[in-house]
Design a protein around this motif. Sequence first.
Motif, PDB file in Angstrom:
ATOM      1  N   ARG A 495       0.843  -1.201   0.000  1.00 10.28           N
ATOM      2  CA  ARG A 495       0.000   0.000   0.000  1.00 10.28           C
ATOM      3  C   ARG A 495       0.875   1.246   0.000  1.00 10.28           C
ATOM      4  N   ILE A 496       0.444   2.245  -0.750  1.00  9.89           N
ATOM      5  CA  ILE A 496       1.076   3.560  -0.762  1.00  9.89           C
ATOM      6  C   ILE A 496       0.052   4.564  -0.244  1.00  9.89           C
ATOM      7  N   SER A 497       0.367   5.197   0.872  1.00 12.09           N
ATOM      8  CA  SER A 497      -0.542   6.207   1.422  1.00 12.09           C
ATOM      9  C   SER A 497       0.187   7.511   1.718  1.00 12.09           C
ATOM     10  N   ALA A 498       1.490   7.554   1.406  1.00 12.86           N
ATOM     11  CA  ALA A 498       2.274   8.774   1.594  1.00 12.86           C
ATOM     12  C   ALA A 498       3.384   8.777   0.547  1.00 12.86           C
ATOM     13  N   GLU A 499       3.894   9.963   0.235  1.00 14.18           N
ATOM     14  CA  GLU A 499       4.890  10.080  -0.822  1.00 14.18           C
ATOM     15  C   GLU A 499       6.131   9.239  -0.546  1.00 14.18           C
ATOM     16  N   GLU A 500       6.524   9.153   0.719  1.00 17.38           N
ATOM     17  CA  GLU A 500       7.754   8.415   1.033  1.00 17.38           C
ATOM     18  C   GLU A 500       7.599   6.900   0.856  1.00 17.38           C
ATOM     19  N   HIS A 501       6.353   6.421   0.680  1.00 13.50           N
ATOM     20  CA  HIS A 501       6.146   4.993   0.457  1.00 13.50           C
ATOM     21  C   HIS A 501       6.425   4.597  -0.997  1.00 13.50           C
ATOM     22  N   ALA A 502       6.333   5.538  -1.924  1.00 15.25           N
ATOM     23  CA  ALA A 502       6.295   5.200  -3.346  1.00 15.25           C
ATOM     24  C   ALA A 502       7.512   4.415  -3.801  1.00 15.25           C
ATOM     25  N   ALA A 503       8.696   4.936  -3.581  1.00 15.54           N
ATOM     26  CA  ALA A 503       9.901   4.300  -4.108  1.00 15.54           C
ATOM     27  C   ALA A 503      10.134   2.912  -3.512  1.00 15.54           C
ATOM     28  N   PRO A 504      10.100   2.735  -2.178  1.00 14.82           N
ATOM     29  CA  PRO A 504      10.350   1.391  -1.647  1.00 14.82           C
ATOM     30  C   PRO A 504       9.275   0.377  -2.018  1.00 14.82           C
ATOM     31  N   VAL A 505       8.018   0.796  -2.019  1.00  9.18           N
ATOM     32  CA  VAL A 505       6.932  -0.140  -2.332  1.00  9.18           C
ATOM     33  C   VAL A 505       7.011  -0.585  -3.789  1.00  9.18           C
ATOM     34  N   ILE A 506       7.171   0.357  -4.685  1.00  7.72           N
ATOM     35  CA  ILE A 506       7.196  -0.006  -6.108  1.00  7.72           C
ATOM     36  C   ILE A 506       8.465  -0.793  -6.442  1.00  7.72           C
ATOM     37  N   SER A 507       9.567  -0.438  -5.862  1.00  9.92           N
ATOM     38  CA  SER A 507      10.793  -1.212  -6.087  1.00  9.92           C
ATOM     39  C   SER A 507      10.629  -2.651  -5.629  1.00  9.92           C
ATOM     40  N   GLN A 508      10.020  -2.840  -4.451  1.00 12.36           N
ATOM     41  CA  GLN A 508       9.796  -4.197  -3.941  1.00 12.36           C
ATOM     42  C   GLN A 508       8.877  -4.993  -4.862  1.00 12.36           C
ATOM     43  N   THR A 516       1.999  -8.769  -7.902  1.00  7.66           N
ATOM     44  CA  THR A 516       1.772  -8.025  -6.659  1.00  7.66           C
ATOM     45  C   THR A 516       0.699  -6.983  -6.914  1.00  7.66           C
ATOM     46  N   LEU A 517      -0.225  -6.841  -5.970  1.00  7.84           N
ATOM     47  CA  LEU A 517      -1.242  -5.789  -6.034  1.00  7.84           C
ATOM     48  C   LEU A 517      -0.792  -4.654  -5.121  1.00  7.84           C
ATOM     49  N   VAL A 518      -0.629  -3.479  -5.689  1.00  4.57           N
ATOM     50  CA  VAL A 518      -0.253  -2.284  -4.935  1.00  4.57           C
ATOM     51  C   VAL A 518      -1.428  -1.319  -4.957  1.00  4.57           C
ATOM     52  N   GLU A 519      -1.938  -0.982  -3.793  1.00  5.15           N
ATOM     53  CA  GLU A 519      -3.017   0.001  -3.698  1.00  5.15           C
ATOM     54  C   GLU A 519      -2.433   1.369  -3.387  1.00  5.15           C
ATOM     55  N   VAL A 520      -2.856   2.363  -4.161  1.00  5.35           N
ATOM     56  CA  VAL A 520      -2.513   3.750  -3.868  1.00  5.35           C
ATOM     57  C   VAL A 520      -3.760   4.395  -3.266  1.00  5.35           C
ATOM     58  N   ASP A 521      -3.692   4.720  -2.000  1.00  2.00           N
ATOM     59  CA  ASP A 521      -4.812   5.362  -1.303  1.00  2.00           C
ATOM     60  C   ASP A 521      -4.751   6.854  -1.612  1.00  2.00           C
ATOM     61  N   LEU A 522      -5.546   7.281  -2.578  1.00  2.10           N
ATOM     62  CA  LEU A 522      -5.459   8.659  -3.054  1.00  2.10           C
ATOM     63  C   LEU A 522      -5.970   9.660  -2.023  1.00  2.10           C
ATOM     64  N   GLU A 523      -6.907   9.265  -1.175  1.00  2.00           N
ATOM     65  CA  GLU A 523      -7.378  10.181  -0.133  1.00  2.00           C
ATOM     66  C   GLU A 523      -6.255  10.467   0.858  1.00  2.00           C
ATOM     67  N   ALA A 524      -5.514   9.429   1.223  1.00  2.00           N
ATOM     68  CA  ALA A 524      -4.406   9.617   2.162  1.00  2.00           C
ATOM     69  C   ALA A 524      -3.219  10.310   1.500  1.00  2.00           C
ATOM     70  N   LEU A 525      -2.961   9.979   0.230  1.00  2.00           N
ATOM     71  CA  LEU A 525      -1.808  10.559  -0.475  1.00  2.00           C
ATOM     72  C   LEU A 525      -1.983  12.050  -0.700  1.00  2.00           C
ATOM     73  N   GLY A 526      -3.190  12.462  -0.994  1.00  2.00           N
ATOM     74  CA  GLY A 526      -3.459  13.885  -1.230  1.00  2.00           C
ATOM     75  C   GLY A 526      -3.751  14.175  -2.681  1.00  2.00           C
ATOM     76  N   PRO A 527      -4.428  15.286  -2.955  1.00  3.96           N
ATOM     77  CA  PRO A 527      -4.907  15.584  -4.303  1.00  3.96           C
ATOM     78  C   PRO A 527      -3.825  16.158  -5.207  1.00  3.96           C
ATOM     79  N   MET A 528      -4.089  16.061  -6.512  1.00  2.00           N
ATOM     80  CA  MET A 528      -3.287  16.797  -7.484  1.00  2.00           C
ATOM     81  C   MET A 528      -3.483  18.292  -7.257  1.00  2.00           C
ATOM     82  N   LYS A 529      -2.522  19.075  -7.716  1.00  2.00           N
ATOM     83  CA  LYS A 529      -2.696  20.528  -7.628  1.00  2.00           C
ATOM     84  C   LYS A 529      -3.861  20.995  -8.490  1.00  2.00           C
TER      85      LYS A 529
END
Length: 541
Positions: A495-508, A516-529
Motif C-alpha cells: 500500500r502507498i498512502s504517503a509520498e515516502e512509500h512510493a519508491a520502496p513499495v514499487i521497487s519491492q 503483486t497488487l499495490v493500492e494507492v490510497d489517493l485520499e491519504a496521499l493527497g490531491p493533485m494541484k
Amino acid sequence: MRHDTGGDLLVAVLRELGIDTVFGIVSVHNLPLVEAVDRDLRFVPVRHEASAVNAADAYGRARGGIGCALTSTGTGAGNAAGSLIESLSAGSSVLHITGQVESEYLGSGRGFIHETKDQLGMLSAVSSYAASVSDTAQAGRILREAARAALAVPGGPASVEWPIDLQYAAQTDAHADLPAPTLPTPGDGELASAGALLAAVRRPLIWAGGGATGASGELVRLLEATGAGLITSNSGRGSVPEDHGQVVGNFATAPAARALLADADVLLTVGTHFRSNETADYTLQLPAAHIQIDADAAALGRVHPATHALHGDAAAVLDALLPYARPAEAGWAERVASVRTEVRAALHDSIGPQAVICDAIRAALPRDAVVARDVTIPSSSWGNRLLEMYDPRDNVFPRGGGIGQGLGMGIGAALARPGAPTVVIAGDGGLAVHLGELLTLAQERPRLTLIVFNDGGYGVLRNMQDRYGERRSGVDLTTPDFELLARACSLPYLRISAEEHAAPVISQAVASDGPTLVEVDLEALGPMKNPFTPPVRIPGQ
C-alpha cells in the motif's frame, strides 16, 4: 496435410504465426480447439471473453506481432465484441476464433444452445475481417487469410467462426503460402515535391503516430538531420526513445507545445490520425504546410489538409525524404529542447504527490519493461505523457478509450514478455469492470505489478461534474478492501498512502518474480494541484 481435428490444425497455424500462448474461455462449442492448444501450446483461461481479446491484443503489441483469442458462441462472442472494437480502433493484430453451433442447425433460429441471430454479421461489424468455416477443406485457408488481414494495414481484429461439428472432424489442409501484401509507394514526383518543401523550411516539426512505430531508425535519422522537434500521439510514443533530446512527446495541447506549433513552418506527420482527445476536439491549430505520410489512404487529409499526401510505408517514405533534409535555423533545436523541458516540468508540478509515483515506476523498471494502462486519471494525466517510453512495444493502453481493459492487457503483455516486468496502472472503477481477472493473475502468476489508484469511483467524470454541474451522478462507487481482496486471491499486497512509500513499495513489487497488487490510497496521499478533467467540450460551457 491431414489433421485429426480442427484443434490440431489451429495449433499448426499458430506455430506458423509464432504464437505460443492463447487466451480464452472453454466452452462446449470450442472444446477441440482449447484441448489442442492446452496440450501443445499454452492456454490461459481468462474469466471473461472481453479479457481474452484484450490479452491477445496486448500479447501481439508487446511482441510486435499478432495474438490469438478463443471464445464461445453467441453470448460469448458478443462478450468479446467490445474488446474487438478496441483492437479495431487501434489497428492491432488479433486472431479471434469463436465457436458456432453445429452446421445442421446454423441459421435455423430454433433456439439451439448458444445460437444467436447472424453472429457473422455481428463479428463483421467489429472486425476488419470476418469469415465462417464452411467445410473441413477450407479451415486452414480461412485461418491464414484472417491472420494476414489482421497483420495488414490498417490492421485490426480478424474473426473466424467455426461450427463445432467441423472442429471435431478431421481436416484436410492444402497449405499454400498467401502472397505477401504489397506496400503502397508514392510516385517519384510526389516525393520530390514533398522533399522540396522539406528542404526549404527552417522550423520543422514531426508528429509521429501509431503508423510510425516500425520506422524508429528512419525517424531518428530525419530528426537529427533537420533539428526538428518530435511530437507524438499516445500511439506513437516510443517510436523514438523519449529520453532523446528532440522528443517533445505526447504534449501537443500543452501551452508551450501549442506555441511551438504556431511558430513551425512545416509539420511532417507519420501515421497519425489526429484523434479528438489529442487535438483538443480538433481545435488545435496546426501549421498550414503539412506533409502527411500514411499507409492508410483514407487517413490522408481526413482531419487536417495535406499539402503533400504521401501514401506509403512510413520507413520507406522517410528514408526517401532523408536526402532532402536540411538543418533548421539557428536556435530552433534549442527552442525544441526548451519546450521539451517546460512541458514535462509543468506536468510534473501539476500532479502534486502523484509525481513521486511516476518517478518511482520509471526508476524501478528496466528500459525494456511493459507499462500497461487502463483509462484512469493517473494514466490520462501523466501515465500517457510523463512516464517515459523507450520502445513502442512497451506502450500498451486502450486507444479507443474504453475503461476496464488494462488488467487483461497487462496479463497478455506480461506473458508475451516473461523476461521483463510489466506494470499495470488502473483505477478502482476500471478494475471492477473485470475484477475476475485477478483470479487469472493469481493462477498464471506473471511478473506483473498491478497498481490500483483508489479514489472510490470514477474520478475523471466526478471531476467533470464538480467543475461543470451542481451534483454528482453515478460516479461514487463502493470500493473493496483491496488488502482482503488480494489475500482472497493469494496475491501479495502493498500500500502507498504517503509520498515516502512510493519508491520502496514499487521497487519491492517490481523486483518480485510474480504478481503483486499495490493500492494507492489517493485520499491519504493527497490531491493533485489541478484536478484532471478530460479534453472534451461541454456544449454551452
